[in-house]
Design a protein around this motif. Structure first.
Motif, mmCIF file in Angstrom:
data_model
loop_
_atom_site.group_PDB
_atom_site.id
_atom_site.type_symbol
_atom_site.label_atom_id
_atom_site.label_comp_id
_atom_site.label_asym_id
_atom_site.label_seq_id
_atom_site.Cartn_x
_atom_site.Cartn_y
_atom_site.Cartn_z
ATOM 1 N N ARG A 22 0.855 -1.251 -0.035
ATOM 2 C CA ARG A 22 0.114 -0.014 0.056
ATOM 3 C C ARG A 22 0.752 1.376 0.005
ATOM 4 O O ARG A 22 0.666 2.301 -0.683
ATOM 5 N N ALA A 25 2.761 1.883 -3.518
ATOM 6 C CA ALA A 25 1.946 2.322 -4.309
ATOM 7 C C ALA A 25 1.887 4.050 -3.938
ATOM 8 O O ALA A 25 1.865 4.848 -4.889
ATOM 9 N N VAL A 78 2.944 -4.332 -8.306
ATOM 10 C CA VAL A 78 2.151 -3.083 -8.046
ATOM 11 C C VAL A 78 2.699 -1.925 -8.343
ATOM 12 O O VAL A 78 2.180 -1.079 -8.919
ATOM 13 N N LEU A 79 4.173 -1.963 -8.591
ATOM 14 C CA LEU A 79 4.773 -0.737 -8.910
ATOM 15 C C LEU A 79 4.347 -0.432 -10.711
ATOM 16 O O LEU A 79 3.982 0.715 -10.856
ATOM 17 N N THR A 82 0.720 0.840 -10.673
ATOM 18 C CA THR A 82 0.641 2.124 -10.249
ATOM 19 C C THR A 82 1.197 3.107 -11.572
ATOM 20 O O THR A 82 0.444 3.858 -11.540
ATOM 21 N N ILE A 111 -5.638 -3.115 -4.109
ATOM 22 C CA ILE A 111 -4.594 -2.193 -4.270
ATOM 23 C C ILE A 111 -4.838 -1.023 -5.448
ATOM 24 O O ILE A 111 -4.315 0.240 -5.640
ATOM 25 N N ILE A 115 -4.384 3.066 -5.067
ATOM 26 C CA ILE A 115 -3.662 3.823 -6.171
ATOM 27 C C ILE A 115 -4.498 4.714 -6.696
ATOM 28 O O ILE A 115 -4.293 5.910 -6.932
#
Length: 134
Positions: A22, A25, A78-79, A82, A111, A115
């Motif tokens: 979390r 992000a 996740v990156l 994002t 997630i 974002i």
């Protein structure tokens, strides 16, 4: 307490997605949108949640961080998510499939909510000229 406070509180502390992901992000959104105030508030939280200071600093350049060796899966997914959501809004199917495989359905949806929420927060801060305290 107004409903927007409740919403932000829920996104910050009531989701099942790992706090480190979390905060990762949130830091990436902040740097992508030029919200230094937001980055400076979330980088220490990222480190406190298990990220390293080197990773936190790398998030100042999300594309380079994604290309480098500092972040394993699911951090990389996740990156990348994002970056896609912040720059393009739409998420390629293959990327979302990676996020699902890395996080599971509930955390993947959460997630995305993080974002989206922190894109709103960072854009609010930038539009109002909120800068770090001296």
């Amino acid at each position: 307490m107004c409903s927007s406070d409740l919403y932000l509180r829920a996104v910050r502390g009531e989701l099942s997605v790992a706090p480190r992901l979390r905060e990762l992000a949130m830091c990436a959104v902040a740097t992508l949108n030029g919200a230094e105030y937001e980055y400076l508030h979330h980088a220490p939280e990222f480190v406190a949640a298990g990220g390293t200071p080197s990773q936190a600093e790398a998030l100042r350049q999300p594309d380079a961080a994604l290309a480098g060796p500092l972040f394993p899966e699911p951090d990389r997914a996740v990156l990348e998510l994002t970056i896609a959501m912040t720059r393009e809004v739409a998420v390629p199917d293959a990327l979302f499939a990676r996020v699902l495989a890395s996080l599971g359905e509930r955390a993947a949806v959460e997630i995305v909510a993080v974002i989206a929420t922190y894109n709103m927060v960072s854009r609010f801060l930038v539009a109002l000229g909120v800068t770090p305290e001296d």
